[in-house]
Design an enzyme around this catalytic site. Sequence first.
Site, PDB file in Angstrom:
ATOM      1  N   GLU A  39       0.824  -1.215   0.000  1.00 59.66           N
ATOM      2  CA  GLU A  39       0.000   0.000   0.000  1.00 59.66           C
ATOM      3  C   GLU A  39       0.856   1.262   0.000  1.00 59.66           C
ATOM      4  O   GLU A  39       0.409   2.318  -0.431  1.00 59.66           O
ATOM      5  CB  GLU A  39      -0.926   0.027   1.222  1.00 59.66           C
ATOM      6  CG  GLU A  39      -2.205  -0.742   1.010  1.00 59.66           C
ATOM      7  CD  GLU A  39      -3.267  -0.492   2.080  1.00 59.66           C
ATOM      8  OE1 GLU A  39      -2.972   0.149   3.105  1.00 59.66           O
ATOM      9  OE2 GLU A  39      -4.391  -0.963   1.887  1.00 59.66           O
ATOM     10  N   HIS A  72       8.275 -27.036  -1.261  1.00 57.72           N
ATOM     11  CA  HIS A  72       7.650 -28.195  -1.914  1.00 57.72           C
ATOM     12  C   HIS A  72       6.449 -27.770  -2.752  1.00 57.72           C
ATOM     13  O   HIS A  72       5.620 -28.590  -3.117  1.00 57.72           O
ATOM     14  CB  HIS A  72       7.265 -29.227  -0.851  1.00 57.72           C
ATOM     15  CG  HIS A  72       8.467 -29.722  -0.104  1.00 57.72           C
ATOM     16  ND1 HIS A  72       9.087 -30.914  -0.394  1.00 57.72           N
ATOM     17  CD2 HIS A  72       9.200 -29.148   0.876  1.00 57.72           C
ATOM     18  CE1 HIS A  72      10.139 -31.057   0.398  1.00 57.72           C
ATOM     19  NE2 HIS A  72      10.236 -29.999   1.179  1.00 57.72           N
ATOM     20  N   LYS A  79     -14.142  -0.175  -3.620  1.00 56.08           N
ATOM     21  CA  LYS A  79     -15.221   0.241  -2.712  1.00 56.08           C
ATOM     22  C   LYS A  79     -16.318   0.960  -3.506  1.00 56.08           C
ATOM     23  O   LYS A  79     -17.501   0.680  -3.337  1.00 56.08           O
ATOM     24  CB  LYS A  79     -14.680   1.206  -1.647  1.00 56.08           C
ATOM     25  CG  LYS A  79     -13.782   0.565  -0.617  1.00 56.08           C
ATOM     26  CD  LYS A  79     -13.446   1.576   0.472  1.00 56.08           C
ATOM     27  CE  LYS A  79     -12.334   1.084   1.355  1.00 56.08           C
ATOM     28  NZ  LYS A  79     -11.789   2.127   2.225  1.00 56.08           N
TER      29      LYS A  79
HETATM   30  O1  PA5 Z   1      -3.292   1.413   5.783  1.00 60.47           O
HETATM   31  C1  PA5 Z   1      -4.467   1.770   5.727  1.00 60.47           C
HETATM   32  O2  PA5 Z   1      -4.801   2.929   6.027  1.00 60.47           O
HETATM   33  C2  PA5 Z   1      -5.582   0.822   5.353  1.00 60.47           C
HETATM   34  O3  PA5 Z   1      -5.123  -0.396   4.949  1.00 60.47           O
HETATM   35  C3  PA5 Z   1      -6.512   0.630   6.531  1.00 60.47           C
HETATM   36  O4  PA5 Z   1      -5.797   0.158   7.632  1.00 60.47           O
HETATM   37  C4  PA5 Z   1      -7.651  -0.334   6.245  1.00 60.47           C
HETATM   38  O5  PA5 Z   1      -8.299   0.010   5.053  1.00 60.47           O
HETATM   39  C5  PA5 Z   1      -8.684  -0.284   7.377  1.00 60.47           C
HETATM   40  O6  PA5 Z   1      -9.155   1.002   7.550  1.00 60.47           O
HETATM   41  P1  PA5 Z   1      -9.913   1.469   8.841  1.00 60.47           P
HETATM   42  O7  PA5 Z   1      -9.023   1.331  10.009  1.00 60.47           O
HETATM   43  O8  PA5 Z   1     -10.274   2.886   8.565  1.00 60.47           O
HETATM   44  O9  PA5 Z   1     -11.134   0.596   8.971  1.00 60.47           O
END
Ligand code: PA5
Length: 436
Positions: free
Chosen positions: A290, A311, A425
């Site tokens: 990310e 394996h 989303k």
């Molecule tokens: O790194 C990030 O910001 C995202 O991966 C969030 O952790 C993930 O989408 C979960 O979001 P939230 O804590 O708002 O539910």
Amino acid sequence: MSAIGLSTDKLEPFVKAYEVKNIAGDIKAAAKLLQDRTGPGSDFLGWLDLPSSTPEKLIDEVKEAASEIRSNAEAFISIGIGGSYLGARAAIEFSKHSFNNQLVPAKRKAPEVYFAGQNISSDYLSDLLDIMEDRQVCLNIISKSGTTTEPAIAFRILKSMMEKRYGKKGAKDRIVVTTDRAKGALKQVADEEGYKSFVIPDDVGGRYSVLTPVGLLPIAVAGIDISEMILGARTFEGISKTNDIEENPACLYAATRKLLYEKGKQIEILSSFHPSLHYVAEWWKQLAGESEGKGGQGIFPASVDLTTDLHSMGQWIQEGQRNIFETFLTVERSNRQLAVPEFEDDGDALNYIAGKTLDYVNEKAYQGTAEAHRDGGVPNMTISLKNRSARTLGELFYFFEYSVALSGYLLGVNPFDQPGVEFYKRNMFRLLGKKI
Ligand code: PA5
């Protein structure tokens, strides 16, 4: 003294020492952006000094909430996804017994820990509800935005179960919310219901939040010493004041990743030889993926569990497309030692290693694999951890956070946003008919 080592000898002949030296200036420049807080996404640099700046008062509050949960619950469910899920799971699986939930309570000395909200599987949640039927339960719903669909659905279902069982008041005392200080639907629900709440700092993004209450509460509930973990992270925060490749392994790691990427090695495989590292790798994949995968760029972070996957995926790694490099993650010493027994008849021809510890055999498997993969055209390096302690893990968390942030700046991207996550989303909401 750091509990983390980085050895890069198996990068030769793919990466030359002079190339690493030549990139040292870029690393310093990227680190300066971080330390001076002048790079893209600088509003989200709260994690940089989190280990040294977390107030003792907050740590005590988390420990107190955890201890209340520990005395009230046989099972604890941590609800969250992405950065609100993976850090806690990584820490618990790294530190605890391999079959923690199956241990008798007297041995576990903590509630069983389960996770929800990290998928939308009807079967997963139904099966979890089955398990909860004969257990006293506490929940922690974790969401920074407070609006993420997956944990919100799981929370609705589990909250209904709790209210049916304990009544509204009883359920209230068994639910803890970790979310933003002011905004989001979850914050509103927490205020309306009067749930005990912990705040996720504004300047810490999800995947950098393991050392905030996001990770700290579930980790403490599982019986892990969070003060030790923070101390470990503090050690690496100290090391990261130096941005010298020779002295800061996070800088060397970021440098070699960049060089390998420039040489067409687009996939990094994090390979561990200990099942307890499986979720550490999952946490790392989110952190790296990310943070770096944007603007048509970024190393694809993958992981394998060895020797298991030797394996299965081992064939591909040894002889498949040569666009990969490998980072081994090793533990120098297991918590417990077992040796290969000697058999008089030696029917399975294993007596040649009789008396050797499994750690010794595993170490040879690692050495043999690192050599074979290098010879097969896969440059590799090794991050070694001294042990499976909470302190070592704290260091490792910071090590990866720092090096991934550097890697993002080296690529010229903002390592602290994740705009691409919105696309699925938007489509899902449209297909579900959500009014926006
Ligand atoms: O790194 C990030 O910001 C995202 O991966 C969030 O952790 C993930 O989408 C979960 O979001 P939230 O804590 O708002 O539910």
